[in-house]
Motif scaffolding. Structure first.
Motif, short mmCIF file in Angstrom:
data_model
loop_
_atom_site.label_atom_id
_atom_site.label_comp_id
_atom_site.label_asym_id
_atom_site.label_seq_id
_atom_site.Cartn_x
_atom_site.Cartn_y
_atom_site.Cartn_z
N THR A 1 50.38 46.28 38.99
CA THR A 1 50.26 45.03 38.27
C THR A 1 51.48 44.85 37.38
O THR A 1 51.86 45.74 36.63
CB THR A 1 48.98 45.01 37.42
N ILE B 1 40.42 28.90 38.95
CA ILE B 1 41.12 29.82 39.86
C ILE B 1 42.07 30.71 39.08
O ILE B 1 42.13 31.92 39.31
CB ILE B 1 41.84 29.03 40.97
N ASN B 2 42.80 30.14 38.14
CA ASN B 2 43.74 30.93 37.33
C ASN B 2 43.01 31.97 36.48
O ASN B 2 43.48 33.10 36.33
CB ASN B 2 44.61 30.02 36.46
N ARG C 1 41.88 34.78 38.80
CA ARG C 1 43.03 35.62 39.16
C ARG C 1 43.40 36.53 37.98
O ARG C 1 43.66 37.72 38.16
CB ARG C 1 44.21 34.75 39.56
N ASP D 1 43.38 40.66 37.83
CA ASP D 1 44.56 41.44 37.44
C ASP D 1 44.23 42.36 36.27
O ASP D 1 44.60 43.52 36.25
CB ASP D 1 45.73 40.53 37.07
#
Length: 129
Positions: A4, A42-43, A46, A50
């Motif tokens: 990451t 969606i962000n 995500r 992460d």
């Protein structure tokens, strides 16, 4: 975890913390306001994925223990003893002041004909310290 990229991520407590690409740092900032609409959703999903890839320190005042137990499924007959084994592990941790937080299972292979399958149980215990 180390895959990451460095950046600001939720550290699991709702605080945005800087991940330097290898570990969490002491740099924190308040969380950004949520973006509206589907793109915002969606962000956030995500970013949550992460952030979940990095190790997280236990919240202040908490302690965790992770144990794995391989359970046997008998091919013939009954009485594999799995529940007794799980109960013993849980009771040992309870005697130390821990409570069961999460349990998951996964296939752990097979010993072949007559030996039955193996199931791996992963248990997370927590305790206030």
């Amino acid at each position: 975890m180390a895959d990451t990229q460095a950046g600001w991520y939720d550290d699991g407590s709702g605080t945005m913390r800087w991940w330097d690409g290898q570990q969490w740092t002491d740099q924190v900032q308040p969380p950004a306001p949520h973006e509206p609409g589907l793109d915002g959703f969606i962000n956030r999903a995500r970013a949550d994925a992460d952030a979940g890839a990095q190790p997280r320190p236990a919240p202040q005042g908490m302690s965790y223990v992770v144990l794995q137990v391989v359970l046997k499924e008998k091919f013939f007959g009954s009485g594999s003893g799995n529940l007794v084994e799980l109960e013993a592990v849980i009771n040992r941790q309870a005697a130390l002041g821990y409570r069961l937080h999460t349990i998951t299972t996964a296939s752990s292979g097979s010993t072949g004909f007559g030996g039955g399958d193996r199931i791996q149980a992963t248990m997370v215990f927590e305790k206030l310290v």
